[in-house]
Design an enzyme around this catalytic site. Structure first.
Site, PDB file in Angstrom:
ATOM      1  N   TYR A  38      -6.229  32.467  16.245  1.00  0.00           N
ATOM      2  CA  TYR A  38      -6.330  32.035  17.645  1.00  0.00           C
ATOM      3  C   TYR A  38      -7.678  31.410  17.970  1.00  0.00           C
ATOM      4  O   TYR A  38      -8.617  31.477  17.208  1.00  0.00           O
ATOM      5  CB  TYR A  38      -5.945  33.127  18.626  1.00  0.00           C
ATOM      6  CG  TYR A  38      -6.667  34.445  18.654  1.00  0.00           C
ATOM      7  CD1 TYR A  38      -7.874  34.675  18.037  1.00  0.00           C
ATOM      8  CD2 TYR A  38      -6.095  35.511  19.376  1.00  0.00           C
ATOM      9  CE1 TYR A  38      -8.505  35.900  18.122  1.00  0.00           C
ATOM     10  CE2 TYR A  38      -6.714  36.732  19.463  1.00  0.00           C
ATOM     11  CZ  TYR A  38      -7.920  36.927  18.831  1.00  0.00           C
ATOM     12  OH  TYR A  38      -8.533  38.151  18.927  1.00  0.00           O
ATOM     13  N   GLU A  39      -7.718  30.751  19.121  1.00  0.00           N
ATOM     14  CA  GLU A  39      -8.841  29.917  19.558  1.00  0.00           C
ATOM     15  C   GLU A  39      -9.096  28.764  18.583  1.00  0.00           C
ATOM     16  O   GLU A  39     -10.221  28.316  18.406  1.00  0.00           O
ATOM     17  CB  GLU A  39     -10.125  30.752  19.734  1.00  0.00           C
ATOM     18  CG  GLU A  39     -10.005  31.927  20.646  1.00  0.00           C
ATOM     19  CD  GLU A  39      -9.489  31.559  22.030  1.00  0.00           C
ATOM     20  OE1 GLU A  39      -9.618  30.385  22.415  1.00  0.00           O
ATOM     21  OE2 GLU A  39      -8.958  32.441  22.720  1.00  0.00           O
ATOM     22  N   GLY A  40      -8.043  28.283  17.976  1.00  0.00           N
ATOM     23  CA  GLY A  40      -8.141  27.209  16.990  1.00  0.00           C
ATOM     24  C   GLY A  40      -8.193  27.787  15.596  1.00  0.00           C
ATOM     25  O   GLY A  40      -9.126  28.513  15.253  1.00  0.00           O
TER      26      GLY A  40
END
Length: 596
Positions: free
Chosen positions: A439-441
């Site tokens: 997550y968050e890229g």
């Protein structure tokens, strides 16, 4: 049984010794944050995390969150722990005093975040997302929105989220379909669905403030047509308290591999009232204020998981009796020796230790640059710090989370079969740590960001903020007889990084697939060199302390031994990474799609 003791001595080393700048004036607004004050904050944070959060970690994982009649319930003990967290002022640490915050530096905030993540990663996501929302609103919203929402977020009575992902689009946000229709009163009506929304709904706060990406009716296609909106769960009443329910509901909870006590929601926005944050069609710029903050914090999640895994593995290795040392019995009074005597167990423990302490040091360097970026009176210094933090954000996010998951997996290996069952809690660290790489890229996206955006930006200006201080320090260290044996391998690794950078610059400009094929290996190489640089700096401090006759000889001798382990046993991976980078895309792209 999960155990944890905050590594306060090493945190003080990073804060007061490794990154201290003797003789320099404190940054504006931090004049009162003396070492004694900083240490007191860290000690109180350690006490809260070990006494209130750690006991809820395993039970929260076992119970998880539940959706009951449209209401999301967090596990037993979480509401009470959050109330104590808020009452203790922990939600306000890194926020502006103008909104009720404490204005503490990021160098302290990130160390506290680490302790929270070590003791209860699921819990940490709730205030963590709120602080990210605070950053985006403070940086881009109107003064009216700031006045209405920021004090509530800062004091923790309200929380925040970021709503990006839709079922058909994750990284490629240009495909999103959520729409926003302007109203005559200046508000907007938001309609659409979002998934994977961390802390999207819960019972910890009075209200939840969603930051939602959506399209206006006249929006151009792609990411250039995305705007950002503030959409509260409850519309504020005239007196500022939560009023009527807005048109946003949790339609389902995700059933996840880990972080089960964190409510990961599917949200439906049905003609929900919202307000524009920033300029129309410029939502990605505003959201990335939050995303970049969250990416650094996710990196700290990896470090937190690694530290918890290390402490659990060391405790088990000291107690578990199995076999005899290869060089002869070390504990003849016992039926067998503790497994910590075995070289392979030592290899695993030293690897985790070297990862953790190196990452803590590197994280401290980046956190210090964030403080300079926000507070330094000289615009040139602020720009240099901004360049450095932009360069290092993808490295910290990807490297720390890769190493955190690896550390948790190694820790489970130390336990053997006992690690694979739930009794000792090690398998939870493995499950919880795995999401941080996604997550968050995803970490692959972080690598592409580093190679595709950060390296060429401003004709390579961002790189100079890392390359120049590293080169200057290593050149000086090679002239130091005591430090040179450690500095020389790092200097050679730094040379490999320079070669890899030049290779990508030459090949990637001609063929973007070449840059993409090298990206993940390049980020790891970059990260290992950065950790090596931190370890030589740490060794220099340790050597000076031992030469001065410090009474803490064990601490500094351990620091030197761990530096040597990293440089001799881990840093050599750089050679293989450079070879892989130079091999190009050929083998990677050789198969036709149908042949997979």
């Amino acid at each position: 049984m999960q155990t944890y003791k905050a590594p306060l001595r090493d945190m003080r080393f990073v804060l007061h010794e490794l990154h201290a700048d003797p003789g320099s004036e404190p940054l504006p607004g931090l004049e009162e944050i003396t070492p004694d004050v900083a240490d007191a904050i860290l000690e109180e944070a350690a006490k809260f995390c070990t006494e209130r959060l750690l006991p809820l970690n395993a039970s929260g994982d076992a119970e998880g969150c539940r959706l009951e009649n449209g209401v999301v319930r967090t596990p037993k003990g979480f509401p009470e722990a959050y109330a104590a967290f808020r009452a203790g002022g922990w939600t306000a640490m890194g926020s502006d005093p103008a909104y009720g915050g404490q204005g503490l530096p990021e160098t302290i905030n990130k160390l506290v975040e680490e302790m929270i993540c070590s003791t209860n990663l699921s819990f940490g996501l709730y205030p963590g997302l709120s602080h990210g929302a605070y950053k985006a609103i403070a940086g881009h919203a109107s003064e009216a929105l700031k006045a209405a929402y920021l004090p509530k977020i800062v004091d923790g009575t309200w929380s925040g989220t970021m709503c990006l992902t839709e079922a058909h689009c994750g990284t490629d946000l240009g495909l999103l379909r959520t729409r926003a229709v302007p109203q005559d009163d200046g508000s907007y009506r938001i309609t659409g669905s979002k998934i994977f929304i961390s802390a999207g709904d819960h019972d910890l706060t009075e209200n939840i403030v969603h930051l939602v990406l959506a399209r206006l009716p006249d929006a151009p296609k792609g990411v250039k047509g995305i705007s950002l909106f503030l959409v509260p769960k409850f519309l504020p009443a005239p007196d500022g308290t939560p009023g009527a329910r807005n048109g946003v509901t949790c339609s389902a909870l995700e059933h996840k591999m880990g972080i089960k006590a964190s409510a990961t929601c599917q949200l439906s926005f049905d003609d929900a009232v919202g307000w524009l944050v920033g300029e129309p069609h410029k939502g990605m710029r505003a959201m990335f204020t939050m995303m970049n903050s969250e990416r650094l914090s996710v990196g700290i999640q990896g470090l937190g998981a690694g530290e918890a895994a290390y402490q659990g593995a060391v405790a088990y290795a000291r107690e578990r009796l199995q076999g005899r040392a290869l060089s002869g019995a070390k504990r003849p009074d016992l039926a067998a020796d503790p497994i910590i005597v075995h070289p392979d167990v030592r290899r695993m423990l030293m690897a985790i230790r070297a990862y953790n302490e190196g990452a803590r040091a590197l994280g401290g360097w980046v956190a210090r640059s964030l403080d300079v970026m926000e507070r330094h009176p000289d615009p040139a210094e602020r720009r240099r710090a901004e360049d450095f933090s932009a360069l290092m954000t993808p490295v910290v996010k990807a490297l720390f989370t890769d190493l955190g998951f690896e550390a948790a997996s190694i820790g489970l290996q130390v336990y053997g079969g006992h690690g694979f069952i739930r009794d000792h809690g090690m398998e939870q660290y493995v499950r919880d740590a795995r999401i941080s790489m996604i997550y968050e890229g995803t970490n692959g996206v972080q690598a592409l960001d580093l190679v595709g955006r950060k390296l060429p930006a401003h004709a390579g200006r961002l790189l100079r903020g890392f390359f120049h201080p590293v080169l200057a320090f290593l050149d000086a260290a090679l002239e130091d007889d005591a430090l040179a044996p450690l500095a020389l391998p790092v200097s050679k690794a730094f040379g490999a990084l320079q070669l890899a950078t030049a290779h990508i610059a030459q090949r990637g400009l001609k063929d973007p697939d070449e840059a993409g094929a090298a990206a993940t290996d390049y980020l790891r190489l970059f990260g290992l060199v950065a950790l090596g640089f931190m370890w030589v700096r740490a060794a220099k401090v340790a050597q000076a302390a031992l030469a001065d006759g410090t009474p803490e000889r064990d601490f500094y001798e351990a620091k030197l031994a761990t530096a040597r382990f990293f440089i001799e046993r881990i840093l050599p991976q750089v050679a293989g990474l450079l070879a892989a980078i130079k091999s190009g895309k050929g083998a990677m792209m050789a198969l036709d799609e149908a042949m997979f």
